[in-house]
Scaffold this motif. Structure first.
Motif, PDB file in Angstrom:
ATOM      1  N   UNK A   1       0.826  -1.206   0.000  1.00 13.31           N
ATOM      2  CA  UNK A   1       0.000   0.000   0.000  1.00 13.31           C
ATOM      3  C   UNK A   1       0.864   1.261   0.000  1.00 13.31           C
ATOM      4  N   UNK A   2       1.886   1.308   0.858  1.00 17.46           N
ATOM      5  CA  UNK A   2       2.687   2.526   0.946  1.00 17.46           C
ATOM      6  C   UNK A   2       3.546   2.744  -0.303  1.00 17.46           C
ATOM      7  N   UNK A   3       3.912   1.664  -0.985  1.00 14.84           N
ATOM      8  CA  UNK A   3       4.630   1.827  -2.247  1.00 14.84           C
ATOM      9  C   UNK A   3       3.747   2.550  -3.265  1.00 14.84           C
ATOM     10  N   UNK A   4       2.472   2.204  -3.289  1.00 13.40           N
ATOM     11  CA  UNK A   4       1.532   2.884  -4.181  1.00 13.40           C
ATOM     12  C   UNK A   4       1.318   4.328  -3.723  1.00 13.40           C
ATOM     13  N   UNK A   5       1.209   4.536  -2.414  1.00 10.38           N
ATOM     14  CA  UNK A   5       0.975   5.872  -1.898  1.00 10.38           C
ATOM     15  C   UNK A   5       2.157   6.799  -2.113  1.00 10.38           C
ATOM     16  N   UNK A   6       3.371   6.259  -1.978  1.00  9.92           N
ATOM     17  CA  UNK A   6       4.561   7.089  -2.111  1.00  9.92           C
ATOM     18  C   UNK A   6       4.976   7.767  -0.825  1.00  9.92           C
ATOM     19  N   UNK A   7       4.199   7.627   0.245  1.00  6.54           N
ATOM     20  CA  UNK A   7       4.510   8.232   1.541  1.00  6.54           C
ATOM     21  C   UNK A   7       4.224   7.193   2.622  1.00  6.54           C
ATOM     22  N   UNK A   8       5.267   6.653   3.276  1.00  7.74           N
ATOM     23  CA  UNK A   8       5.059   5.603   4.280  1.00  7.74           C
ATOM     24  C   UNK A   8       4.236   6.051   5.475  1.00  7.74           C
ATOM     25  N   UNK A   9       4.119   7.362   5.693  1.00  9.54           N
ATOM     26  CA  UNK A   9       3.376   7.854   6.834  1.00  9.54           C
ATOM     27  C   UNK A   9       1.927   8.184   6.543  1.00  9.54           C
ATOM     28  N   UNK A  10       1.438   7.794   5.378  1.00 12.05           N
ATOM     29  CA  UNK A  10       0.078   8.161   4.981  1.00 12.05           C
ATOM     30  C   UNK A  10      -0.976   7.159   5.429  1.00 12.05           C
ATOM     31  N   UNK A  11      -0.565   6.031   6.023  1.00 15.22           N
ATOM     32  CA  UNK A  11      -1.527   5.083   6.591  1.00 15.22           C
ATOM     33  C   UNK A  11      -1.802   5.484   8.031  1.00 15.22           C
ATOM     34  N   UNK A  12      -3.065   5.573   8.410  1.00 16.11           N
ATOM     35  CA  UNK A  12      -3.422   5.922   9.788  1.00 16.11           C
ATOM     36  C   UNK A  12      -3.959   4.726  10.576  1.00 16.11           C
ATOM     37  N   UNK A  13      -4.430   3.730   9.882  1.00 19.77           N
ATOM     38  CA  UNK A  13      -4.891   2.506  10.543  1.00 19.77           C
ATOM     39  C   UNK A  13      -4.707   1.344   9.586  1.00 19.77           C
TER      40      UNK A  13
END
Length: 340
Positions: free
Chosen positions: A269-281
């Motif tokens: 998921x974070x690879x797609x997002x590009x920001x490892x800190x963008x997941x909150x849960x």
């Protein structure tokens, strides 16, 4: 059916605080990122992390499980002693602030609930992590099934003792707030970090909609990957690297760590997002396992779909599917994300 030799439900509310902090280290972040095959530059290079606004390397989503493993050992090995084996079933991570190098984490450990389903005890352990500023940075809920000799080979305890790494000292009692195993004497108070940081995601909120599908991705796992993850994470359970012990536990062969497959999923998921800190849960229910043959690699296939969006907060919920050997290994898995 052999039940635990004590009333585990009477321990609900038992809690303690770790007597030392866990410091997030640069090389440990890199080791863990390698173990979960997460090669986002922000886990590896300071410049890449700084470009996203971080003060140091960013820890992968499931990194906190290392500190939880250390914090929970006293609970599972010296307090809840009526089981032969624990098997993980559900995991939830609540992220209020990404972890970076230099963070010093203290965990409050609590046996939050006990449920008895189909003759087995399901125990939920909650870790509340605060940093050096006393702010809650992450909360982790782990649900495990406690198995007795009625569920696994009676000789598994002795067999594990012959192959497990030595050197763990769990004899000293944890400093506990509630020594009686009843409801906590007093609830700790926390200061929770508000999620004010603006994420730097590659997809913007306007780029997605309900039904949007993430690009599929596959990960390969060998026995070497399992041994490496066991060493990096501290999860020394031999069902993940010893076929004889796995057989005594009623498994067809060595299986991948549930937390390892979760780490792979979070990285997807974070690879797609590009920001490892963008997941909150991030929450995962494990419904099956990934068998790793000694002579061949196992494969985990990941797909994802946007389930819901919230224009007001620019957030979304992604549903993940993970399959291995034609079986779904995630029953229900979701990631709550924030988008630029």
């Amino acid at each position: 059916m052999v039940e635990a030799a004590f009333d585990v439900a009477g321990l609900v509310g038992y809690r303690y605080r770790t007597d030392d902090y866990y410091e997030v280290g640069r090389e440990k972040i890199r080791e863990y990122a390698r173990a979960v095959q997460d090669f986002h530059p922000a886990h590896w290079h300071h410049a890449a992390a700084a470009d996203l606004g971080y003060t140091g390397l960013v820890a992968p989503t499931t990194f906190i499980s290392i500190a939880a493993m250390l914090a929970n050992r006293r609970l599972l090995e010296t307090v809840i002693t009526g089981y032969d084996v624990f098997v993980q079933t559900d995991q939830v991570f609540e992220m209020y602030k990404p972890l970076v190098t230099g963070d010093r984490l203290v965990s409050d450990v609590e046996l939050a609930s006990v449920r008895r389903i189909a003759g087995k005890d399901l125990l939920t352990v909650t870790n509340t992590f605060t940093d050096q500023r006393g702010e809650v940075v992450q909360v982790m809920h782990t649900t495990i099934v406690g198995l007795t000799s009625a569920d696994v080979d009676a000789g598994i305890g002795d067999a594990i003792g012959h192959v497990i790494m030595h050197g763990f000292d769990t004899s000293s009692p944890a400093p506990v707030v509630n020594t009686g195993g009843k409801a906590p004497i007093s609830e700790p108070t926390y200061s929770t970090v508000s999620r004010t940081r603006t994420p730097c995601t590659a997809p913007r909120f306007e780029d997605i909609a309900v039904g949007y599908e993430l690009p599929a991705r596959s990960a390969r796992l060998t026995r070497g990957d399992l041994v490496n993850y066991a060493g990096v994470s501290g999860d020394a359970n031999p069902i993940h690297w010893n076929a004889d012990i796995a057989a005594l536990a009623g498994l067809p062969d060595v299986i991948a760590h549930g937390m390892l497959t979760m780490g792979l999923g979070a990285g997807y998921v974070t690879d797609w997002l590009g920001d490892p800190g963008a997941i909150t849960r991030y929450g995962v229910r494990l419904s099956n396992y990934t068998v790793i043959d000694a002579a061949a690699a196992g494969t985990v296939e990941f797909t994802g779909r946007v389930k819901s969006v919230d224009p007001e907060t620019r957030t979304a919920v992604v549903v993940l599917v993970a399959k291995s050997g034609g079986r779904k290994i995630f029953g229900l898995a979701t990631a709550d994300i924030r988008l630029a």
